[in-house]
Write an enzyme that holds these catalytic residues in place. Structure first.
Site, PDB file in Angstrom:
ATOM      1  N   ARG A  90       0.842  -1.209   0.000  1.00 15.25           N
ATOM      2  CA  ARG A  90       0.000   0.000   0.000  1.00 15.25           C
ATOM      3  C   ARG A  90       0.872   1.251   0.000  1.00 15.25           C
ATOM      4  O   ARG A  90       0.411   2.339  -0.343  1.00 15.25           O
ATOM      5  CB  ARG A  90      -0.919  -0.035   1.231  1.00 15.25           C
ATOM      6  CG  ARG A  90      -2.078   0.908   1.182  1.00 15.25           C
ATOM      7  CD  ARG A  90      -3.124   0.591   2.227  1.00 15.25           C
ATOM      8  NE  ARG A  90      -2.752   1.045   3.554  1.00 15.25           N
ATOM      9  CZ  ARG A  90      -3.569   1.007   4.617  1.00 15.25           C
ATOM     10  NH1 ARG A  90      -4.800   0.514   4.473  1.00 15.25           N
ATOM     11  NH2 ARG A  90      -3.186   1.425   5.788  1.00 15.25           N
ATOM     12  N   GLY A 135       1.078   2.105  11.978  1.00 16.76           N
ATOM     13  CA  GLY A 135       1.361   1.468  13.263  1.00 16.76           C
ATOM     14  C   GLY A 135       0.563   2.141  14.359  1.00 16.76           C
ATOM     15  O   GLY A 135      -0.478   2.756  14.091  1.00 16.76           O
ATOM     16  N   GLU A 181      -0.829   6.340   9.288  1.00 17.90           N
ATOM     17  CA  GLU A 181      -1.997   5.459   9.435  1.00 17.90           C
ATOM     18  C   GLU A 181      -1.883   4.832  10.812  1.00 17.90           C
ATOM     19  O   GLU A 181      -1.064   3.932  11.019  1.00 17.90           O
ATOM     20  CB  GLU A 181      -1.998   4.382   8.342  1.00 17.90           C
ATOM     21  CG  GLU A 181      -2.123   4.915   6.926  1.00 17.90           C
ATOM     22  CD  GLU A 181      -3.520   5.430   6.603  1.00 17.90           C
ATOM     23  OE1 GLU A 181      -4.444   5.203   7.401  1.00 17.90           O
ATOM     24  OE2 GLU A 181      -3.683   6.080   5.558  1.00 17.90           O
ATOM     25  N   LEU A 182      -2.675   5.296  11.762  1.00 21.34           N
ATOM     26  CA  LEU A 182      -2.455   4.935  13.159  1.00 21.34           C
ATOM     27  C   LEU A 182      -3.586   4.063  13.714  1.00 21.34           C
ATOM     28  O   LEU A 182      -4.326   3.447  12.971  1.00 21.34           O
ATOM     29  CB  LEU A 182      -2.259   6.217  13.970  1.00 21.34           C
ATOM     30  CG  LEU A 182      -1.190   7.164  13.383  1.00 21.34           C
ATOM     31  CD1 LEU A 182      -1.076   8.434  14.207  1.00 21.34           C
ATOM     32  CD2 LEU A 182       0.162   6.486  13.278  1.00 21.34           C
ATOM     33  N   ARG A 222     -12.037 -10.612  10.771  1.00 18.51           N
ATOM     34  CA  ARG A 222     -10.975 -10.631   9.762  1.00 18.51           C
ATOM     35  C   ARG A 222      -9.653 -10.512  10.509  1.00 18.51           C
ATOM     36  O   ARG A 222      -9.508  -9.644  11.387  1.00 18.51           O
ATOM     37  CB  ARG A 222     -11.140  -9.458   8.795  1.00 18.51           C
ATOM     38  CG  ARG A 222     -10.191  -9.532   7.616  1.00 18.51           C
ATOM     39  CD  ARG A 222     -10.621  -8.591   6.523  1.00 18.51           C
ATOM     40  NE  ARG A 222     -10.363  -7.209   6.876  1.00 18.51           N
ATOM     41  CZ  ARG A 222      -9.465  -6.408   6.278  1.00 18.51           C
ATOM     42  NH1 ARG A 222      -8.767  -6.845   5.263  1.00 18.51           N
ATOM     43  NH2 ARG A 222      -9.294  -5.168   6.660  1.00 18.51           N
ATOM     44  N   CYS A 225      -6.615  -2.652  12.301  1.00 21.47           N
ATOM     45  CA  CYS A 225      -6.879  -1.295  12.804  1.00 21.47           C
ATOM     46  C   CYS A 225      -8.339  -0.916  12.574  1.00 21.47           C
ATOM     47  O   CYS A 225      -8.890  -0.083  13.282  1.00 21.47           O
ATOM     48  CB  CYS A 225      -5.968  -0.310  12.101  1.00 21.47           C
ATOM     49  SG  CYS A 225      -6.047  -0.460  10.323  1.00 21.47           S
TER      50      CYS A 225
HETATM   51  P1  NAD Z   1       3.913  -0.332  16.365  1.00 18.62           P
HETATM   52  O1  NAD Z   1       3.597   1.118  16.343  1.00 18.62           O
HETATM   53  O2  NAD Z   1       4.413  -0.909  17.620  1.00 18.62           O
HETATM   54  O3  NAD Z   1       5.009  -0.678  15.260  1.00 18.62           O
HETATM   55  C1  NAD Z   1       4.820  -0.328  13.911  1.00 18.62           C
HETATM   56  C2  NAD Z   1       6.172  -0.196  13.238  1.00 18.62           C
HETATM   57  O4  NAD Z   1       6.886   0.877  13.836  1.00 18.62           O
HETATM   58  C3  NAD Z   1       7.062  -1.425  13.365  1.00 18.62           C
HETATM   59  O5  NAD Z   1       7.742  -1.602  12.144  1.00 18.62           O
HETATM   60  C4  NAD Z   1       8.045  -1.031  14.452  1.00 18.62           C
HETATM   61  O6  NAD Z   1       9.300  -1.661  14.340  1.00 18.62           O
HETATM   62  C5  NAD Z   1       8.199   0.449  14.178  1.00 18.62           C
HETATM   63  N1  NAD Z   1       8.663   1.243  15.309  1.00 18.62           N
HETATM   64  C6  NAD Z   1       8.410   1.073  16.615  1.00 18.62           C
HETATM   65  N2  NAD Z   1       9.000   2.055  17.330  1.00 18.62           N
HETATM   66  C7  NAD Z   1       9.640   2.861  16.445  1.00 18.62           C
HETATM   67  C8  NAD Z   1      10.422   4.046  16.556  1.00 18.62           C
HETATM   68  N3  NAD Z   1      10.658   4.623  17.728  1.00 18.62           N
HETATM   69  N4  NAD Z   1      10.904   4.601  15.430  1.00 18.62           N
HETATM   70  C9  NAD Z   1      10.653   4.043  14.228  1.00 18.62           C
HETATM   71  N5  NAD Z   1       9.914   2.936  14.059  1.00 18.62           N
HETATM   72  C10 NAD Z   1       9.417   2.342  15.156  1.00 18.62           C
HETATM   73  O7  NAD Z   1       2.586  -1.057  15.848  1.00 18.62           O
HETATM   74  P2  NAD Z   1       2.336  -2.614  15.654  1.00 18.62           P
HETATM   75  O8  NAD Z   1       2.146  -3.212  17.001  1.00 18.62           O
HETATM   76  O9  NAD Z   1       3.322  -3.217  14.747  1.00 18.62           O
HETATM   77  O10 NAD Z   1       0.946  -2.588  14.861  1.00 18.62           O
HETATM   78  C11 NAD Z   1      -0.270  -2.447  15.475  1.00 18.62           C
HETATM   79  C12 NAD Z   1      -0.769  -1.017  15.395  1.00 18.62           C
HETATM   80  O11 NAD Z   1      -0.807  -0.595  14.048  1.00 18.62           O
HETATM   81  C13 NAD Z   1      -2.197  -0.887  15.903  1.00 18.62           C
HETATM   82  O12 NAD Z   1      -2.307   0.275  16.693  1.00 18.62           O
HETATM   83  C14 NAD Z   1      -3.007  -0.730  14.632  1.00 18.62           C
HETATM   84  O13 NAD Z   1      -4.230  -0.063  14.794  1.00 18.62           O
HETATM   85  C15 NAD Z   1      -2.072   0.013  13.760  1.00 18.62           C
HETATM   86  N6  NAD Z   1      -2.427  -0.154  12.353  1.00 18.62           N
HETATM   87  C16 NAD Z   1      -2.982   0.893  11.696  1.00 18.62           C
HETATM   88  C17 NAD Z   1      -3.363   0.751  10.369  1.00 18.62           C
HETATM   89  C18 NAD Z   1      -3.982   1.897   9.614  1.00 18.62           C
HETATM   90  O14 NAD Z   1      -4.039   1.809   8.391  1.00 18.62           O
HETATM   91  N7  NAD Z   1      -4.420   2.949  10.255  1.00 18.62           N
HETATM   92  C19 NAD Z   1      -3.175  -0.465   9.717  1.00 18.62           C
HETATM   93  C20 NAD Z   1      -2.608  -1.524  10.425  1.00 18.62           C
HETATM   94  C21 NAD Z   1      -2.232  -1.355  11.741  1.00 18.62           C
END
Ligand code: NAD
Length: 503
Positions: free
Chosen positions: A185, A254, A276-277, A304, A310
């Site tokens: 994406r 994330g 995208e959070l 799903r 998210c």
């Molecule tokens: P996360 O924020 O812990 O990690 C996401 C990514 O960020 C990983 O690659 C991680 O290594 C990296 N990361 C972590 N700390 C960092 C830093 N300080 N600097 C740079 N990169 C860093 O999230 P997760 O646990 O992997 O995923 C789950 C979260 O993602 C949920 O909150 C979910 O809602 C969200 N999400 C959002 C969408 C959307 O489109 N809005 C889609 C999928 C997931």
């Protein structure tokens, strides 16, 4: 051992992983770093173990990038930037179309790989691979439609000419829950716009991204255009990249928590950010809803990816008249799902990503129960190996329960009864998040009115799914900035250049 679309024999150098059961059909997945010309082991000599969430055992390991490796990836992306930006849009589109076809051609083993390292059930994994591929098809079609515009200035004389140019080297950071789709994406619109990139996948699920990287190489993406680094030090490596002035774009998916940190890091060089959070999606069911359709939608919105999405319905607000029947049917449908290893063809609810995910779900469920929720299904972590949590339904959840405010990220449906629709709207909007919301009603006029009043970037009306590569995906409030997918997703990787012209 071949990719049908490019005709090239895949022979990944260095350390690799062969997907079990697909030794003949799949190519060896590189487990090193993709930097410039090809795969490199990384400068630190360290590896990151990748776990199978269904057993807790180690699948394999991948190279652990240092800050120096991150800078090497940036050097490679910068070196390739001018050439890729100058590549004619049609030529870029042809390569993107080949990427689409190559991913589709390899769907079976890619799905198996996702099921292995992420834990999700095979039907979910397969759906993800096809969804991931579609971003290449859509952006192949968009690459040749990056239209600017021209107008006469209101004062006359001057012509206002606007052209969209590639924004430049882009850092893409993705989560573990959709290891293929969250990467494509971002990669597909970046490449369509003429940008080169560095992908930093999640530590838990790098194999899928590495497999996609090899597929893209084989499909003809030139060296340096896509670089992939995995690291156990995401903060250090990503900060170094963001604090280098050659980086012009950050696209992050994330958690909101990490998103806030990255926005601060991006501020030093005033880097353009797409975020995208997290989400906390409400699912509203009105008395006049088609009950069976609402249940079908609820199953998709909740189950799903076993709730690890998210956009997952986090809170069900159901009107009093339909409430008993809705809860009863939801319990029956959720209770019929088979939980098990994602790779088991019979599984419908796979493993959670890790122990921390189980701990979080348990804490939220225990809190809701202590505050009066009634457990109608599940609600207890099973004994045994692997990170499993069963499909669960909590009814009569009280309004002070933490799971109405926090992302559950698991197969737990929290159901709340309401009488007045105004209360439902107020409760639905009472959150810092604003990603996706769902509404079920047979009264389209009322449904559309509600959709306008819900403070969310996306509203599904009589549907359990919002994701579509052709649609602008994204949130408001603390769910993010910008959009992915659709034409909007392409513009995120461009800058509008205004040329003032007199002729
Ligand atoms: P996360 O924020 O812990 O990690 C996401 C990514 O960020 C990983 O690659 C991680 O290594 C990296 N990361 C972590 N700390 C960092 C830093 N300080 N600097 C740079 N990169 C860093 O999230 P997760 O646990 O992997 O995923 C789950 C979260 O993602 C949920 O909150 C979910 O809602 C969200 N999400 C959002 C969408 C959307 O489109 N809005 C889609 C999928 C997931």
């Amino acid at each position: 051992m071949t990719l049908t679309t490019s005709g090239a024999t895949v022979q990944a150098a260095g350390s690799t992983y062969l997907v079990p059961g697909f030794e003949a059909a799949a190519f060896p997945v590189p487990t090193d770093l993709l930097v410039g010309e090809g795969w490199v082991p990384g400068s630190g000599g360290q590896r990151i173990d990748i776990l199978d969430p269904a057993t807790g055992g180690v699948l394999t390991s991948v190279a652990d990038a240092t800050i120096a490796d991150g800078m090497a990836a940036l050097d490679a992306a910068e070196a390739a930037a001018a050439g890729w930006a100058a590549t004619p849009p049609r030529a870029r589109a042809v390569i993107l179309q080949r990427c689409f076809q190559a991913i589709v051609d390899n769907v079976d083993w890619l799905a198996q790989l996702i099921a292995l390292e992420n834990g999700k059930a095979l039907p979910d994994a397969r759906g993800e691979v096809l969804y991931a591929a579609e971003f290449f098809r859509w952006y192949a079609e968009e690459a040749v439609r990056i239209n600017g515009d021209i107008s006469v200035a209101p004062a006359g004389g001057n012509r206002i000419m606007v052209q969209y140019q590639p924004i430049g080297v882009s850092l893409l950071i993705t989560p573990w829950n959709f290891p293929a789709a969250m990467a494509t994406r971002k990669i597909a619109p970046a490449l369509a716009a003429g940008c080169t990139c560095i992908l930093k996948p999640a530590e838990e699920t790098p194999l899928t991204a590495l497999a996609v990287g090899e597929i893209l190489r084989q499909a003809g993406v030139p060296a340096g255009v896509v670089n992939i680094i995995n690291t156990s030090d995401p903060a250090g490596v990503c900060s170094a990249i963001l604090r280098d002035r050659r980086t012009r774009k950050l696209s992050f998916t994330g958690s909101t928590e990490v998103g806030r940190i990255l926005l601060r890091e991006a501020s030093y060089n005033v880097i353009n950010c797409s975020m995208e959070l997290g989400g906390n999606a409400p699912f509203l069911v009105l008395d006049d809803a088609d009950l069976d359709a609402a249940i079908d939608g609820a199953m998709i919105a909740k189950m799903r990816n076993a709730g690890e999405a998210c956009t997952a319905a986090n809170r069900f607000y159901v009107q009093a008249g339909i409430y008993p029947a809705f809860v009863e049917k939801l319990v029956a449908k959720m209770g019929a799902l088979k939980m098990g290893a994602g790779t088991d063809a019979a599984s419908q609810c796979g493993a959670m990503i890790n122990r921390a995910a189980i701990d979080k779900i348990e804490t939220l469920v225990n809190d809701a129960v202590a505050k009066g929720a009634s457990v109608r299904l599940g609600g207890k972590t099973p004994e045994g190996a692997g990170f499993f949590y069963p499909p669960s339904v909590l009814a009569d959840v009280s309004l002070d329960a933490d799971l109405l405010r926090e992302e559950i990220f698991g197969p737990v449906a929290a159901v709340v009864k309401f009488t007045d629709v105004e209360d439902a709207v107020r409760m639905a909007n009472d959150t810092e998040y604003g990603l996706a919301a769902y509404v079920y009603t047979e009264n389209m006029k009322r449904g559309l009115q509600l959709a306008e009043r819900l403070d969310y970037g996306m509203v599904a009306l009589n549907r359990g799914l919002v994701s579509d590569p052709a649609a602008p995906f994204g949130g408001v409030k603390q769910s993010g900035l910008g959009r992915e997918g659709g034409h909007h997703g392409l513009l995120e990787f461009t800058e509008a250049k205004y040329i003032a012209v007199n002729w």
